[in-house]
Design an enzyme around this catalytic site. Structure first.
Site, PDB file in Angstrom:
ATOM      1  N   ASN A 254       0.809  -1.086   0.027  1.00  0.00           N
ATOM      2  CA  ASN A 254       0.003  -0.054  -0.239  1.00  0.00           C
ATOM      3  C   ASN A 254       1.019   1.465   0.118  1.00  0.00           C
ATOM      4  O   ASN A 254       1.486   1.400   0.891  1.00  0.00           O
ATOM      5  CB  ASN A 254      -0.873  -0.033   1.308  1.00  0.00           C
ATOM      6  N   GLU A 255       0.768   2.075  -1.069  1.00  0.00           N
ATOM      7  CA  GLU A 255       1.486   3.468  -1.185  1.00  0.00           C
ATOM      8  C   GLU A 255       2.888   3.454  -0.771  1.00  0.00           C
ATOM      9  O   GLU A 255       3.284   4.097   0.161  1.00  0.00           O
ATOM     10  CB  GLU A 255       0.787   4.278  -0.276  1.00  0.00           C
ATOM     11  N   TYR A 387      -6.907  10.861  -3.736  1.00  0.00           N
ATOM     12  CA  TYR A 387      -7.635  11.573  -2.903  1.00  0.00           C
ATOM     13  C   TYR A 387      -7.774  13.190  -3.318  1.00  0.00           C
ATOM     14  O   TYR A 387      -9.010  13.921  -3.169  1.00  0.00           O
ATOM     15  CB  TYR A 387      -7.187  11.887  -1.463  1.00  0.00           C
ATOM     16  N   GLU A 469      -8.366   4.119  -3.067  1.00  0.00           N
ATOM     17  CA  GLU A 469      -8.709   4.860  -1.909  1.00  0.00           C
ATOM     18  C   GLU A 469      -9.118   6.212  -2.449  1.00  0.00           C
ATOM     19  O   GLU A 469      -8.629   6.734  -3.253  1.00  0.00           O
ATOM     20  CB  GLU A 469      -7.579   4.909  -0.785  1.00  0.00           C
TER      21      GLU A 469
END
Ligand SMILES: *[C@@H]1O[C@H](CO)[C@@H](O)[C@H](O)[C@H]1NC(C)=O
Ligand SMILES: *[C@@H]1O[C@H](CO)[C@@H](O)[C@H](O)[C@H]1NC(C)=O
Ligand SMILES: *[C@@H]1O[C@H](CO)[C@@H](O)[C@H](O)[C@H]1NC(C)=O
Ligand SMILES: *[C@@H]1O[C@H](CO)[C@@H](O)[C@H](O)[C@H]1NC(C)=O
Ligand SMILES: *[C@@H]1O[C@H](CO)[C@@H](O)[C@H](O)[C@H]1NC(C)=O
Ligand SMILES: *[C@@H]1O[C@H](CO)[C@@H](O)[C@H](O)[C@H]1NC(C)=O
Ligand SMILES: *[C@@H]1O[C@H](CO)[C@@H](O)[C@H](O)[C@H]1NC(C)=O
Ligand SMILES: *[C@@H]1O[C@H](CO)[C@@H](O)[C@H](O)[C@H]1NC(C)=O
Length: 566
Positions: A254-255, A387, A469
């Protein structure tokens, strides 16, 4: 059958070779510790939840599923009708669109030390480094999802959500990161996955969401060491072997742009490294790429998994602040050092972008042809956490001066960024700000179609794009004390409404977006910000552990109700 498991006896053999570094001691020594002793030495006492056995789900009362009056566009028709606006007949989500919600183990699970779990770096840092989490909170109990997952999954299903994207805590499976497997941890996730399937919710599983087993950090420096690679691949093997027939979407990491850039860790806290601070990110990134690609091929070629497997990257659309050549160049560098560092090797030619290669060539071993061949093509979909968006511009002294100065705070990317339009364009924010505690987050949903087409055209993922996300920290939410006020989260509602419309526009333009995973299922411990920042689609009363749907959850679900093809 579940075997009672004696940690000390099981671990002694392995643990005899593990070197531990006492922080106050000037020498290195090898000792044998039980898991309990390891917790005591590096973390200390752990807070325990009142509920410490798995709770069965209860039906969601129909009353809780009544949407709030007037979602984002309020006036007509008023009241609680769904759908609440006229449908745009040009828009739709394909039938198999992965409409999901997301969380991460450390942020929601609690039960920090239960059922054989080993400590992670976050357990150590939250307990032993005051101020590392600004509120000095820990995730010892968090949302206690470790015991409350059945109800959480029932609540996901009740809203019509199709996918639950969660992460597995590595140190529940391997308490010391490698060696002995903890069957209780595996059994836990097996029941969680089975519960999802029983409710018609697809599990999407992330293997590494920042919670490095502490023992791997202590013994060889975690991601800074190539020893990390075989340990990760072994962990992946256990997960793929056990769950590969039930889970059809896995992400390895993740990221990495975020967790690799969090080096250096607090001075003197973990095993010291000889790698200079500004180089650490690139060693970490290389180890991530190698571990990811090996896990991918293990799954596909050896274990014959049909699941989609990918790595989860992140970042916003990067807009040149002005039309100058320097700003265009800065923007490209920003893509290169952020997404490109991982996406170019995985989706293009197996190698870093030219600007990155030029930078790392003096200290990082180049990827060999074999490594490049392994990395190239090692993801089925492009999973991207998106985001917001931002403007990019050259540093005030120019890119060349920055590149010549290793002390420049922007070195080596040498691209500056901003959330406001150029003065000549009015100087406005790109969009409304989230909570002041999340300075990087502004609503910039109008750039989402551009970001999606940029990803598709640049990296050409063969099975499409998942927005893995996205979400919004409602301003000042933690200051609200009245339940009804907390639940009416209008800024987050607007964000989800506009974001989902932006995805519909991207789809109408021909971009292959195959899913959206909203962050987050519930309010949770937001890493270094503790519980002061809220991203949840549900409020959690941490005294009672009761969950409550916020208005934004209805907004998100509504987009799908209105636009999903039957
Ligand atoms: C679980 O909770 C019960 C009741 O509060 C307590 O007696 C017990 O020690 C707890 N078990 C663990 C493993 O914390
Ligand atoms: C967290 O702990 C540190 C060290 O004890 C202290 O300086 C700081 O004020 C604490 N922060 C909060 C929000 O309590
Ligand atoms: C995967 O497929 C290959 C080729 O068909 C086969 O040789 C191998 O045994 C399979 N592996 C597993 C774990 O089923
Ligand atoms: C660049 O922007 C300036 C100011 O907005 C404008 O006057 C100029 O025509 C633009 N140049 C190009 C090549 O688009
Ligand atoms: C980067 O941009 C900010 C404004 O967003 C500005 O205050 C700062 O001086 C810039 N730094 C450099 C090195 O250009
Ligand atoms: C390099 O950057 C540092 C930090 O911004 C600055 O103090 C220093 O003057 C710069 N050196 C040169 C040669 O520009
Ligand atoms: C959370 O639960 C406690 C205990 O029941 C209650 O006193 C408090 O008012 C609740 N908080 C909210 C915001 O509802
Ligand atoms: C409906 O969707 C199409 C395609 O995205 C778009 O061009 C049009 O502006 C939309 N209409 C309205 C009223 O939003």
């Amino acid at each position: 059958m579940r075997m009672p498991w004696s940690l000390r006896s099981a671990l002694t053999a392995y643990f005899g070779i593990l070197a531990l570094f006492g922080q106050a001691k000037s020498f290195e020594t090898t000792v044998t510790l039980s898991l309990q002793e390891y917790w005591n030495e590096y973390v200390g006492p752990i807070e325990v939840a009142d509920i410490n056995t798995t709770v069965e789900a209860t039906p969601i009362p129909p009353r809780e599923l009544i949407p709030p009056p007037g979602l984002y566009y309020p006036s007509y028709p008023t009241g609680q009708q769904v759908p609440i606006q006229k449908k745009n007949e040009s828009w739709s989500f394909p039938k198999d669109f992965m409409f999901g919600v997301a969380s991460a183990a450390y942020q929601v699970e609690g039960a920090a030390k239960d059922e054989g779990k080993g400590p992670s770096i976050w357990d150590a840092l939250s307990h032993r480094k005051p101020g590392f989490i600004t509120t000095n909170e820990t995730a010892d109990v968090a949302d206690n999802q470790y015991y409350l997952y059945k109800q959480d999954i029932a609540r996901i299903a009740a809203m019509g959500v199709k996918v639950y994207a969660f992460s597995i805590a590595w140190s529940r499976i391997f308490p010391f990161g490698s060696g002995q497997v903890n069957e209780q941890g595996l059994a836990h996730y097996e029941d969680m996955i089975n519960t999802c399937l029983q409710y018609g919710v697809k599990p999407a599983v992330t293997l590494y969401h920042w919670d490095m087993p502490l023992a791997l950090q202590n013994s060889y420096g975690g991601l800074l060491s190539p020893n990390f690679i075989p340990d990760f691949v072994e962990y992946a093997r256990v997960i793929f072997t056990r769950f590969g027939d039930k889970v059809d979407f896995f992400t390895t990491f993740n990221e990495p742009s975020v967790f690799c850039a969090t080096f250096p860790y607090p001075e003197g806290f973990f095993k010291p490294t000889t790698i200079p601070d500004k180089q650490q990110q690139f060693f970490c990134s290389q180890h991530v790429l190698l571990a990811h690609s090996q896990a991918y091929h293990l799954a596909k070629s050896e274990l014959n998994l049909t699941a989609k497997i990918t790595i989860k990257l992140n970042g916003g659309y990067k807009i040149p602040l002005t039309n100058s050549t320097a700003d265009a160049e800065a923007t490209q560098r920003s893509w290169d050092f952020y997404e490109g560092l991982f996406a170019n090797p995985v989706f293009l030619d197996g190698d870093y972008p030219a600007s990155v290669k030029e930078h790392v060539s003096s200290f990082l071993p180049p990827l060999t042809d074999d490594q490049k061949a392994l990395i190239k093509g090692s993801a089925d979909v492009f999973a991207h956490d998106s985001y917001t968006s931002q403007f990019n511009m050259a540093p005030e002294g120019g890119i060349a001066a920055c590149l010549a100065n290793v002390s420049d705070p922007l070195y080596p990317t040498c691209a500056n960024s901003s959330y406001t339009y150029a003065a000549a364009d009015g100087g406005w924010n790109i969009g409304p700000a989230a909570d002041p505690g999340v300075a990087w987050l502004h609503k910039a949903t109008d750039w989402v179609p551009r970001l999606m087409s940029y990803i598709q055209e640049t990296w050409k993922p063969r099975d499409g794009i998942v927005i893995a996300e996205f979400g919004f920290a409602e301003p000042f939410e933690q200051q609200k004390t009245v339940l009804g006020d907390i639940l009416f989260d209008q800024a987050r509602q607007a964000y989800y409404r506009d974001y989902m419309e932006a995805v519909l526009i991207a789809l109408a333009e021909g971009t292959n977006v195959i899913g959206t995973f909203a962050w987050s299922l519930i309010d949770n411990l937001e890493w270094n910000s503790g519980n002061s920042i809220k991203f949840g689609l549900q409020y959690v009363n941490l005294t009672t552990q009761q969950r409550y749907y916020k208005a934004s959850f209805f907004e998100y679900a509504n987009a799908f109700k209105v636009y999903q093809e039957q």
